[in-house]
Design a protein around this motif. Sequence first.
Motif, PDB file in Angstrom:
ATOM      1  N   ASP A 278       0.833  -1.214   0.000  1.00 28.35           N
ATOM      2  CA  ASP A 278       0.000   0.000   0.000  1.00 28.35           C
ATOM      3  C   ASP A 278       0.861   1.255   0.000  1.00 28.35           C
ATOM      4  O   ASP A 278       0.571   2.228  -0.697  1.00 28.35           O
ATOM      5  CB  ASP A 278      -0.921   0.014   1.229  1.00 28.35           C
ATOM      6  CG  ASP A 278      -2.192  -0.786   0.986  1.00 28.35           C
ATOM      7  OD1 ASP A 278      -2.522  -1.025  -0.190  1.00 28.35           O
ATOM      8  OD2 ASP A 278      -2.853  -1.185   1.966  1.00 28.35           O
ATOM      9  N   THR A 279       1.936   1.220   0.778  1.00 23.67           N
ATOM     10  CA  THR A 279       2.851   2.370   0.825  1.00 23.67           C
ATOM     11  C   THR A 279       3.544   2.537  -0.528  1.00 23.67           C
ATOM     12  O   THR A 279       3.672   3.643  -1.048  1.00 23.67           O
ATOM     13  CB  THR A 279       3.907   2.181   1.944  1.00 23.67           C
ATOM     14  OG1 THR A 279       3.232   1.861   3.157  1.00 23.67           O
ATOM     15  CG2 THR A 279       4.739   3.443   2.150  1.00 23.67           C
ATOM     16  N   PHE A 280       3.974   1.408  -1.101  1.00 25.98           N
ATOM     17  CA  PHE A 280       4.635   1.427  -2.413  1.00 25.98           C
ATOM     18  C   PHE A 280       3.701   2.014  -3.477  1.00 25.98           C
ATOM     19  O   PHE A 280       4.141   2.744  -4.370  1.00 25.98           O
ATOM     20  CB  PHE A 280       5.047  -0.001  -2.793  1.00 25.98           C
ATOM     21  CG  PHE A 280       5.785  -0.096  -4.107  1.00 25.98           C
ATOM     22  CD1 PHE A 280       7.154   0.115  -4.156  1.00 25.98           C
ATOM     23  CD2 PHE A 280       5.111  -0.372  -5.287  1.00 25.98           C
ATOM     24  CE1 PHE A 280       7.846   0.037  -5.371  1.00 25.98           C
ATOM     25  CE2 PHE A 280       5.788  -0.454  -6.504  1.00 25.98           C
ATOM     26  CZ  PHE A 280       7.168  -0.241  -6.539  1.00 25.98           C
ATOM     27  N   SER A 281       2.402   1.714  -3.359  1.00 31.11           N
ATOM     28  CA  SER A 281       1.428   2.181  -4.363  1.00 31.11           C
ATOM     29  C   SER A 281       1.240   3.699  -4.322  1.00 31.11           C
ATOM     30  O   SER A 281       0.649   4.283  -5.231  1.00 31.11           O
ATOM     31  CB  SER A 281       0.079   1.482  -4.160  1.00 31.11           C
ATOM     32  OG  SER A 281      -0.584   2.014  -3.036  1.00 31.11           O
ATOM     33  N   LYS A 282       1.743   4.336  -3.272  1.00 29.23           N
ATOM     34  CA  LYS A 282       1.633   5.811  -3.177  1.00 29.23           C
ATOM     35  C   LYS A 282       2.908   6.494  -3.640  1.00 29.23           C
ATOM     36  O   LYS A 282       3.057   7.711  -3.568  1.00 29.23           O
ATOM     37  CB  LYS A 282       1.332   6.201  -1.726  1.00 29.23           C
ATOM     38  CG  LYS A 282      -0.054   5.768  -1.276  1.00 29.23           C
ATOM     39  CD  LYS A 282      -0.215   5.932   0.225  1.00 29.23           C
ATOM     40  CE  LYS A 282      -1.549   5.303   0.680  1.00 29.23           C
ATOM     41  NZ  LYS A 282      -1.579   5.108   2.126  1.00 29.23           N
ATOM     42  N   LEU A 283       3.854   5.688  -4.118  1.00 32.43           N
ATOM     43  CA  LEU A 283       5.163   6.213  -4.514  1.00 32.43           C
ATOM     44  C   LEU A 283       5.241   6.316  -6.036  1.00 32.43           C
ATOM     45  O   LEU A 283       4.897   5.371  -6.738  1.00 32.43           O
ATOM     46  CB  LEU A 283       6.226   5.234  -4.005  1.00 32.43           C
ATOM     47  CG  LEU A 283       7.675   5.687  -3.879  1.00 32.43           C
ATOM     48  CD1 LEU A 283       7.817   6.838  -2.907  1.00 32.43           C
ATOM     49  CD2 LEU A 283       8.531   4.516  -3.416  1.00 32.43           C
ATOM     50  N   ASP A 284       5.666   7.468  -6.543  1.00 30.95           N
ATOM     51  CA  ASP A 284       5.820   7.620  -7.991  1.00 30.95           C
ATOM     52  C   ASP A 284       6.931   8.620  -8.310  1.00 30.95           C
ATOM     53  O   ASP A 284       7.636   9.083  -7.407  1.00 30.95           O
ATOM     54  CB  ASP A 284       4.485   8.040  -8.640  1.00 30.95           C
ATOM     55  CG  ASP A 284       3.897   9.295  -8.018  1.00 30.95           C
ATOM     56  OD1 ASP A 284       4.614  10.305  -7.926  1.00 30.95           O
ATOM     57  OD2 ASP A 284       2.707   9.275  -7.615  1.00 30.95           O
ATOM     58  N   ASP A 285       7.084   8.957  -9.582  1.00 36.99           N
ATOM     59  CA  ASP A 285       8.163   9.859 -10.025  1.00 36.99           C
ATOM     60  C   ASP A 285       8.142  11.200  -9.282  1.00 36.99           C
ATOM     61  O   ASP A 285       9.190  11.782  -9.016  1.00 36.99           O
ATOM     62  CB  ASP A 285       8.034  10.147 -11.527  1.00 36.99           C
ATOM     63  CG  ASP A 285       8.315   8.931 -12.387  1.00 36.99           C
ATOM     64  OD1 ASP A 285       8.465   7.831 -11.826  1.00 36.99           O
ATOM     65  OD2 ASP A 285       8.384   9.078 -13.619  1.00 36.99           O
ATOM     66  N   TYR A 286       6.931  11.691  -8.983  1.00 35.00           N
ATOM     67  CA  TYR A 286       6.809  13.022  -8.375  1.00 35.00           C
ATOM     68  C   TYR A 286       7.472  13.079  -6.998  1.00 35.00           C
ATOM     69  O   TYR A 286       8.045  14.098  -6.616  1.00 35.00           O
ATOM     70  CB  TYR A 286       5.334  13.434  -8.257  1.00 35.00           C
ATOM     71  CG  TYR A 286       4.607  13.553  -9.582  1.00 35.00           C
ATOM     72  CD1 TYR A 286       5.280  13.449 -10.799  1.00 35.00           C
ATOM     73  CD2 TYR A 286       3.227  13.752  -9.640  1.00 35.00           C
ATOM     74  CE1 TYR A 286       4.617  13.545 -12.008  1.00 35.00           C
ATOM     75  CE2 TYR A 286       2.551  13.854 -10.854  1.00 35.00           C
ATOM     76  CZ  TYR A 286       3.251  13.753 -12.035  1.00 35.00           C
ATOM     77  OH  TYR A 286       2.594  13.853 -13.238  1.00 35.00           O
ATOM     78  N   ASP A 287       7.361  11.972  -6.241  1.00 39.27           N
ATOM     79  CA  ASP A 287       8.007  11.914  -4.911  1.00 39.27           C
ATOM     80  C   ASP A 287       9.513  12.115  -5.050  1.00 39.27           C
ATOM     81  O   ASP A 287      10.128  12.834  -4.261  1.00 39.27           O
ATOM     82  CB  ASP A 287       7.770  10.549  -4.250  1.00 39.27           C
ATOM     83  CG  ASP A 287       6.307  10.290  -3.967  1.00 39.27           C
ATOM     84  OD1 ASP A 287       5.895  10.471  -2.828  1.00 39.27           O
ATOM     85  OD2 ASP A 287       5.583   9.911  -4.910  1.00 39.27           O
ATOM     86  N   ILE A 288      10.097  11.453  -6.053  1.00 35.55           N
ATOM     87  CA  ILE A 288      11.555  11.492  -6.233  1.00 35.55           C
ATOM     88  C   ILE A 288      12.006  12.874  -6.715  1.00 35.55           C
ATOM     89  O   ILE A 288      12.975  13.427  -6.197  1.00 35.55           O
ATOM     90  CB  ILE A 288      12.019  10.392  -7.232  1.00 35.55           C
ATOM     91  CG1 ILE A 288      11.480   8.999  -6.831  1.00 35.55           C
ATOM     92  CG2 ILE A 288      13.538  10.375  -7.352  1.00 35.55           C
ATOM     93  CD1 ILE A 288      11.941   8.457  -5.513  1.00 35.55           C
ATOM     94  N   VAL A 289      11.295  13.428  -7.684  1.00 37.00           N
ATOM     95  CA  VAL A 289      11.679  14.744  -8.227  1.00 37.00           C
ATOM     96  C   VAL A 289      11.552  15.820  -7.152  1.00 37.00           C
ATOM     97  O   VAL A 289      12.461  16.641  -6.966  1.00 37.00           O
ATOM     98  CB  VAL A 289      10.836  15.106  -9.475  1.00 37.00           C
ATOM     99  CG1 VAL A 289      11.110  16.535  -9.915  1.00 37.00           C
ATOM    100  CG2 VAL A 289      11.153  14.149 -10.627  1.00 37.00           C
ATOM    101  N   SER A 290      10.440  15.819  -6.405  1.00 31.39           N
ATOM    102  CA  SER A 290      10.275  16.860  -5.372  1.00 31.39           C
ATOM    103  C   SER A 290      11.320  16.697  -4.268  1.00 31.39           C
ATOM    104  O   SER A 290      11.830  17.693  -3.732  1.00 31.39           O
ATOM    105  CB  SER A 290       8.858  16.848  -4.792  1.00 31.39           C
ATOM    106  OG  SER A 290       8.571  15.601  -4.225  1.00 31.39           O
ATOM    107  N   ALA A 291      11.684  15.440  -3.951  1.00 27.02           N
ATOM    108  CA  ALA A 291      12.726  15.203  -2.942  1.00 27.02           C
ATOM    109  C   ALA A 291      14.069  15.748  -3.436  1.00 27.02           C
ATOM    110  O   ALA A 291      14.787  16.427  -2.687  1.00 27.02           O
ATOM    111  CB  ALA A 291      12.836  13.714  -2.643  1.00 27.02           C
TER     112      ALA A 291
END
Length: 409
Positions: A278-291
């Motif tokens: 479920d946590t993985f399903s909330k992870l996408d490219d946007y998380d990485i770019v904003s980080a």
Amino acid sequence: MQTSNKLKILNDPIYGFITIPNSLIFDLIEHKYFQRLRRITQMGMSYLVYPGAHHTRFHHAIGCMHLMQKAVQVLRFKGVEINEEEKNALLVAILLHDIGHGPFSHAMEHSIVNGVSHEHISMLFMEVLNKEFNNDLTLAIKIFKGEYHRKFMCQLISSQIDMDRADYLKRDSFYTGVAEGNINSERLITMLNVKNDELVIEMKGIYSVEKFLVARRLMYWQVYLHKTSLVAEQLLIRVLKRAKELTRKEVVLNASKPLQFFLRNEINLSDFNKETLDTFSKLDDYDIVSAMKEWQDHDDFILRNLCRMIINRDLLKVKIKKKPIKKEKLIAFKEQLTNAYSITDKEAEYFVFTGEISNQAYTQKKQGIKILHKNGSIEDLVKASDQLNLKALSKPVTKYYICYPKEKL
């Protein structure tokens, strides 16, 4: 699950109008797990080389499902028995075959989860969805795992001439503008047949298969293994590794909750339970770019510089050679870096490293492509073809690369 099925047609830039065949497929596309694929880039960091390559895993999955519909239609027309349950299972399996991809497609597998492949995560997603959809995905899962008794159905999902490859070569060629990769997937599908429960290509389609393999080889060297995309992906892997290393040392890093979870925890195959999924399903490219946008101003020298390189597209220099890189060269670059910035040898490895890339367009030994002659006999593509270069295409070609800073960081 009650869903109002209104949308029945999608407009795709490659194939035109794509019909969604039934309510199960529609409801799966509508599901949050599948909608997440809209936020996962199909080609990782390749848009840094080919500005048009911003298409997503969502595009690709829908395209694969469309081609599978065509394949089933062709095979039925040729007298191959495929009942409605099997047809739906094939459509579901190909639709969900990439649902387990993490941010930027492959970078996650090599950095913040340990030895968990996207295929395994796809399988977990499918099992969860199967419970939600009253076991309607059971047969699709069997086919996806290669456990169904009708071998050719598993080959339509995963083989050297499956619907996955038939879509991504054509789609990636279109979005990158690399014409060499443009294959005639419709022609290939029209030439499909089944003999002795194996997927075969009719003899008159042999030239289309040859073109398909040549296109695959060229796309790998020109696009997927392009040196700039290669170094960008390596930098991204190192950004995530460094972030995980710092988090372990209790250094505070601003990131989304799902990303924080994977940075804080050691995730192995055995740890991938429903909660992790479920946590993985909330992870996408946007998380990485904003980080990375946050981390480019971080106090840590390594994390800061790695992030700036990707965000500003000011990447490491990369050289590709036919022979392995000499150790002395690697040591010399590392020494320059450690002396200039007073960093350790281990820290210098984030900026100076070597690796190898391999390209094999066709594997004769591993479930090769079978050609069906008019007399009903079957022959491997290499033997059936009059193209001498097909033998060359079945040999792996390995190249070696070294990455290092162009100038001072």
